[in-house]
Write a protein that holds these residues in place. Structure first.
Motif, PDB file in Angstrom:
ATOM      1  N   GLN A 152       0.834  -1.203   0.000  1.00  0.00           N
ATOM      2  CA  GLN A 152       0.000   0.000   0.000  1.00  0.00           C
ATOM      3  C   GLN A 152       0.869   1.252   0.000  1.00  0.00           C
ATOM      4  N   VAL A 153       1.927   1.230   0.790  1.00  0.00           N
ATOM      5  CA  VAL A 153       2.831   2.381   0.840  1.00  0.00           C
ATOM      6  C   VAL A 153       3.534   2.567  -0.500  1.00  0.00           C
ATOM      7  N   ASP A 154       4.012   1.474  -1.078  1.00  0.00           N
ATOM      8  CA  ASP A 154       4.735   1.575  -2.347  1.00  0.00           C
ATOM      9  C   ASP A 154       3.828   2.068  -3.466  1.00  0.00           C
ATOM     10  N   ALA A 155       2.588   1.584  -3.508  1.00  0.00           N
ATOM     11  CA  ALA A 155       1.656   2.041  -4.541  1.00  0.00           C
ATOM     12  C   ALA A 155       1.368   3.529  -4.382  1.00  0.00           C
ATOM     13  N   LEU A 156       1.148   3.971  -3.147  1.00  0.00           N
ATOM     14  CA  LEU A 156       0.883   5.389  -2.882  1.00  0.00           C
ATOM     15  C   LEU A 156       2.030   6.264  -3.383  1.00  0.00           C
ATOM     16  N   ARG A 157       3.242   5.907  -3.024  1.00  0.00           N
ATOM     17  CA  ARG A 157       4.386   6.742  -3.393  1.00  0.00           C
ATOM     18  C   ARG A 157       4.639   6.727  -4.892  1.00  0.00           C
ATOM     19  N   ALA A 158       4.443   5.587  -5.528  1.00  0.00           N
ATOM     20  CA  ALA A 158       4.650   5.520  -6.972  1.00  0.00           C
ATOM     21  C   ALA A 158       3.610   6.349  -7.714  1.00  0.00           C
ATOM     22  N   LEU A 159       2.363   6.268  -7.289  1.00  0.00           N
ATOM     23  CA  LEU A 159       1.301   7.006  -7.978  1.00  0.00           C
ATOM     24  C   LEU A 159       1.410   8.512  -7.736  1.00  0.00           C
ATOM     25  N   ALA A 160       2.041   8.897  -6.625  1.00  0.00           N
ATOM     26  CA  ALA A 160       2.231  10.321  -6.347  1.00  0.00           C
ATOM     27  C   ALA A 160       3.169  10.975  -7.357  1.00  0.00           C
ATOM     28  N   GLU A 161       3.953  10.187  -8.072  1.00  0.00           N
ATOM     29  CA  GLU A 161       4.827  10.737  -9.105  1.00  0.00           C
ATOM     30  C   GLU A 161       4.046  11.182 -10.342  1.00  0.00           C
ATOM     31  N   GLU A 162       2.814  10.668 -10.485  1.00  0.00           N
ATOM     32  CA  GLU A 162       2.002  11.010 -11.658  1.00  0.00           C
ATOM     33  C   GLU A 162       0.791  11.857 -11.308  1.00  0.00           C
ATOM     34  N   PHE A 163       0.180  11.592 -10.172  1.00  0.00           N
ATOM     35  CA  PHE A 163      -1.086  12.234  -9.831  1.00  0.00           C
ATOM     36  C   PHE A 163      -0.872  13.306  -8.758  1.00  0.00           C
ATOM     37  N   GLY A 175     -11.251   0.679   5.066  1.00  0.00           N
ATOM     38  CA  GLY A 175     -11.461  -0.673   4.536  1.00  0.00           C
ATOM     39  C   GLY A 175     -12.380  -1.452   5.434  1.00  0.00           C
ATOM     40  N   TRP A 176     -12.849  -2.580   4.912  1.00  0.00           N
ATOM     41  CA  TRP A 176     -13.763  -3.468   5.644  1.00  0.00           C
ATOM     42  C   TRP A 176     -13.188  -4.871   5.634  1.00  0.00           C
ATOM     43  N   SER A 177     -13.325  -5.600   6.728  1.00  0.00           N
ATOM     44  CA  SER A 177     -12.848  -6.968   6.855  1.00  0.00           C
ATOM     45  C   SER A 177     -11.321  -6.970   6.766  1.00  0.00           C
ATOM     46  N   TYR A 178     -10.716  -7.666   5.791  1.00  0.00           N
ATOM     47  CA  TYR A 178      -9.259  -7.577   5.699  1.00  0.00           C
ATOM     48  C   TYR A 178      -8.843  -6.129   5.451  1.00  0.00           C
ATOM     49  N   GLY A 179      -9.626  -5.410   4.663  1.00  0.00           N
ATOM     50  CA  GLY A 179      -9.327  -3.997   4.453  1.00  0.00           C
ATOM     51  C   GLY A 179      -9.387  -3.202   5.747  1.00  0.00           C
ATOM     52  N   GLY A 180     -10.283  -3.593   6.650  1.00  0.00           N
ATOM     53  CA  GLY A 180     -10.345  -2.952   7.959  1.00  0.00           C
ATOM     54  C   GLY A 180      -9.104  -3.242   8.790  1.00  0.00           C
ATOM     55  N   TYR A 181      -8.640  -4.485   8.745  1.00  0.00           N
ATOM     56  CA  TYR A 181      -7.377  -4.849   9.402  1.00  0.00           C
ATOM     57  C   TYR A 181      -6.241  -4.009   8.843  1.00  0.00           C
ATOM     58  N   LEU A 182      -6.186  -3.901   7.521  1.00  0.00           N
ATOM     59  CA  LEU A 182      -5.109  -3.162   6.873  1.00  0.00           C
ATOM     60  C   LEU A 182      -5.167  -1.676   7.222  1.00  0.00           C
ATOM     61  N   ALA A 183      -6.372  -1.118   7.329  1.00  0.00           N
ATOM     62  CA  ALA A 183      -6.505   0.300   7.675  1.00  0.00           C
ATOM     63  C   ALA A 183      -5.990   0.582   9.087  1.00  0.00           C
ATOM     64  N   ALA A 184      -6.399  -0.235  10.050  1.00  0.00           N
ATOM     65  CA  ALA A 184      -5.913  -0.039  11.418  1.00  0.00           C
ATOM     66  C   ALA A 184      -4.409  -0.276  11.495  1.00  0.00           C
ATOM     67  N   LEU A 185      -3.942  -1.296  10.808  1.00  0.00           N
ATOM     68  CA  LEU A 185      -2.515  -1.596  10.763  1.00  0.00           C
ATOM     69  C   LEU A 185      -1.713  -0.392  10.256  1.00  0.00           C
ATOM     70  N   ALA A 186      -2.270   0.291   9.248  1.00  0.00           N
ATOM     71  CA  ALA A 186      -1.559   1.393   8.611  1.00  0.00           C
ATOM     72  C   ALA A 186      -1.274   2.531   9.586  1.00  0.00           C
ATOM     73  N   VAL A 187      -2.284   2.929  10.371  1.00  0.00           N
ATOM     74  CA  VAL A 187      -2.042   4.048  11.291  1.00  0.00           C
ATOM     75  C   VAL A 187      -1.257   3.609  12.521  1.00  0.00           C
ATOM     76  N   LEU A 188      -1.319   2.334  12.862  1.00  0.00           N
ATOM     77  CA  LEU A 188      -0.555   1.863  14.007  1.00  0.00           C
ATOM     78  C   LEU A 188       0.934   1.747  13.685  1.00  0.00           C
ATOM     79  N   ARG A 189       1.243   1.239  12.483  1.00  0.00           N
ATOM     80  CA  ARG A 189       2.646   0.939  12.171  1.00  0.00           C
ATOM     81  C   ARG A 189       3.309   1.940  11.233  1.00  0.00           C
TER      82      ARG A 189
END
Length: 708
Positions: A552-563, A574-588
């Motif tokens: 997720q971090v790599d995609a964000l940074r790569a797309l920031a070069e164009e958009f 996110g929801w379900s696994y996406g919910g896990y990933l969302a909480a994980l993102a702000v924690l780590r």
């Protein structure tokens, strides 16, 4: 529709139409002689209630074969707890006829309504109720059409004659917790096996699963908003705990039983059963760690099994729709990971190469095997999210059929030389469904689905060095020079089985709606998501947290070069696994993510089920350090960004204990956070009346958090 929708907003419309599936044709079946196609679709004015329809392939005429409003006399449906649970496992939100099964000639259809048994004569276009013990689930006619077998909510497997005479029990549970002819929780939720019995081609016997959930621990799902209601008891096999014990029996029409034998201790998971005229019954059984599996044949008289193929994988084996199966001339059809490629094998030949990533087998005929595939890693030409239909025969592999009306997302069923092909496009809502004989269009099946109130405009990219499939959404009417950089909302699922970047319109509507609220929205399918290669999917073994978050971090940074992305204002939801990933993102990664909305997250993997969790993380007794490393609970003291956690209190898949434990850990660490409990809501999408406010609350929370 009869409802007044003049005051609709997109969130209301999205919820009311069940993601725009209400009115869309689905659940197609083709007669073996190609003369007709059966399908489900709600009609104009029937709301969410599906009717059973047929279309004549000679004339293109559509006809109603069964209308639940007529059959129930206009009364309301009444669903048993078992039927509600089946629908939850399959994420089924519609009403009326939600499933049906045909006899061998496709002249008789059987289905359940309000736990009662009905049969439709597809030649005459008439339907009637059959005598049966109920409430019942999953009725299926014998190939000769003389009987219908069904399971009851009390655990029995029964048959009734289609002439309205004798109804009798073939197998009755000897005690509570035993069911005959039904898939257990883990098979329905994680193995994509929703049935528990299979007719012989000669209609003289059945293979029937017997599931005993006595070893499974009991959990109770309470309704805190109604303290007078008793909690619902569920048998939930959490990681590291016992599963239901599942066996298989041959049962004749008089009730005589013969047990089917294999090493159930070494291979406890009954993942697939196939019985056709091409050969003896086939079983696919897996070890608990899913690194070894066997395909075995069954002697239909003695019940003895013989090893046909043993497979080993250093990481895990996936399960695929449509296989294993026999060709009519007795060759085994399977999907296999060989040499880093997910390939189709027919008999002793592997028939596809690295250009294709095989997804499922659609049909097996005398001449060919039809299968769906996406582009493999060896193909650098096709765009992200592409998927097509192919034919493998004596002349090789080639695209099967195209009506020129889609840009890559296709699904199909096939029999009798006739194919029902559903093609999707990013340029239009929904799917176009055509009935084809070779490339000739015999009929187009109409859709009554509503047109969305907005238009999704995904911009597809392969992001970064790993070429992460991504879709970017900008606000409608956005002008970079005028409006400047945008706050970013990552909107992933990001985990196993959840491909979000697809060449279709409707799956992207919610992402576009969030973009129209003033965000640049990014959907990125990193490693672990399906559709690319075995190595891509299996890269998350024992490290779901680190690998999926890195992408997720790599995609964000790569797309920031164009958009025009403002990397100082990045949120994630996110929801379900996406919910896990969302909480994980702000924690780590608080250095990257500044706010999160986490819906129904798994926070402690020891609270999630066996077949899914142990596939990716191993057994908790063998790898406790892996479970700790992938849990959110111990990360609670790290929270320094705004976090909203949303959870349905009636969720029996990702139970609310996940959110409550994380919230308790956050509170103990003195970390401010928001919890939004949804009373009476399961793991599926919230009910219509709260859907709009739920989305608006998320937008408000994210905007305020990023502004702060």
């Amino acid at each position: 529709m009869t409802t007044d929708n003049s005051a609709d907003t997109f969130p209301r419309q999205y919820a009311r139409t069940l993601r725009f599936t209400v009115g869309a044709p689905r659940s197609f079946a083709v007669a073996p002689d190609g003369s007709r196609v059966a399908f489900l679709r709600s009609g104009p004015g029937s709301g969410r209630a599906n009717l059973l329809w047929t279309v004549d392939t000679a004339t293109g005429e559509e006809r109603i074969a069964a209308d639940p409003a007529v059959l129930l006399g206009g009364g309301e449906e009444h669903l048993s707890a078992a039927e509600k649970a089946r629908r939850e496992r399959s994420r089924e939100g519609s009403a009326g006829i939600v499933g049906y099964a045909l006899d061998g000639a496709a002249t008789l259809a059987a289905f359940a309504l309000s736990g009662r048994l009905f049969a439709a004569d597809l030649d005459a276009g008439t339907a009637r109720e059959l005598p049966a013990a109920g409430p019942l689930v999953d009725p299926r006619p014998s190939p000769d059409g003389a009987h219908v077998a069904y399971a009851t909510t009390s655990g029995e497997l029964r048959i009734t004659r289609t002439d309205g005479s004798a109804d009798l029990a073939l197998a009755t549970p000897e005690r509570a917790g035993v069911t005959w002819g039904q898939a257990e929780f883990i098979a329905q939720e994680e193995m994509d096996r929703d049935r528990g019995f299979w007719w012989s081609p000669d209609s003289d016997r059945l293979l029937a699963a017997r599931a005993d959930d006595a070893p499974v621990q009991r959990w109770w799902i309470a309704d805190p908003a109604n303290p007078g209601s008793l909690p619902a008891e569920i048998a939930y096999p959490a990681a590291g705990t016992p599963n239901a014990e599942v066996g298989l029996w041959l049962i004749d029409l008089a009730g005589g039983r013969t047990e089917v034998g294999w090493d159930r201790e070494a291979f406890p998971y009954l993942a697939r059963v196939h019985w056709s005229a091409g050969g003896p019954p086939l079983l696919l059984v897996q070890a608990r760690d899913q690194r070894s599996q066997q395909i075995r044949t069954v002697d239909p008289v003695t019940g003895a099994t013989q090893l046909l193929l043993a497979e080993q994988d250093a990481v895990w084996h996936d399960l695929f729709p449509g296989v294993p199966a026999w060709t009519p001339d007795g060759r085994l059809v399977r999907i296999t990971d060989e040499g880093g490629v997910r390939a189709l094998a027919v008999g002793d030949r592997t028939v596809t190469d690295a250009a294709l990533h095989v997804r499922s087998v659609v049909a097996v005929t005398d001449e060919a095997v039809l299968f769906s595939a996406s582009a493999g890693d060896a193909d650098r030409q096709l765009p992200p999210g592409w998927q097509g239909l192919f034919r493998a025969d004596a002349d090789g592999v080639r695209p099967f059929a195209s009506d020129g009306d889609g840009d890559g997302a296709a699904s199909a069923v096939h029999a009798g030389g006739v194919t029902v092909l559903a093609t999707s496009s990013t340029e239009r809502p929904g799917a176009t469904v055509r009935v084809l004989r070779e490339d000739k269009v015999l009929a187009t099946i109409a859709s009554y689905a509503e047109a969305p109130l907005l238009t999704a405009r995904p911009l597809f990219r392969f992001a970064g060095e790993r070429r992460i499939p991504s879709a970017v959404f900008l606000p409608t009417g956005y002008d970079a020079e005028r409006d400047g950089p945008l706050p970013v909302l990552m909107d992933p699922y990001g985990g196993p089985h959840g491909q979000r970047v697809v060449r279709a319109h409707n799956p992207h509507l919610t992402s576009q709606w969030f973009a129209d609220q003033g965000f640049a929205v990014i959907v990125a399918d990193g490693r672990g998501t399906p559709g690319r290669s075995p190595a891509w999917e299996k890269a998350i073994a024992f490290d779901v947290a680190g690998v999926t978050l890195d992408d997720q971090v790599d995609a964000l940074r790569a797309l920031a070069e164009e958009f025009p992305l403002d990397l100082g204002r990045v949120a994630i939801r996110g929801w379900s696994y996406g919910g896990y990933l969302a909480a994980l993102a702000v924690l780590r990664r608080p250095d990257v993510f500044h706010a999160a909305v986490s819906g129904a997250p798994v926070t402690d993997w020891q609270l999630y089920d066996t077949h899914y969790t142990e596939r990716y993380l191993g057994h908790p007794e063998d790898r406790p350090e892996v479970y700790r490393a992938n849990s959110l609970i111990e990360d609670a003291p790290k929270l320094e960004r705004p976090l909203m956690i949303v959870h349905g209190l009636a969720d029996d898949n990702v139970v609310a204990a996940h959110t409550l434990r994380l919230s308790s850990a956050l509170l103990a660490a003195g970390r401010r956070h928001t919890v939004l409990p949804l009373s009476g809501v399961t793991h599926m999408t919230p009910q219509e009346q709260v859907a709009e406010n739920l989305l608006l609350l998320q937008v408000d929370f994210l905007k305020q958090s990023l502004a702060g």
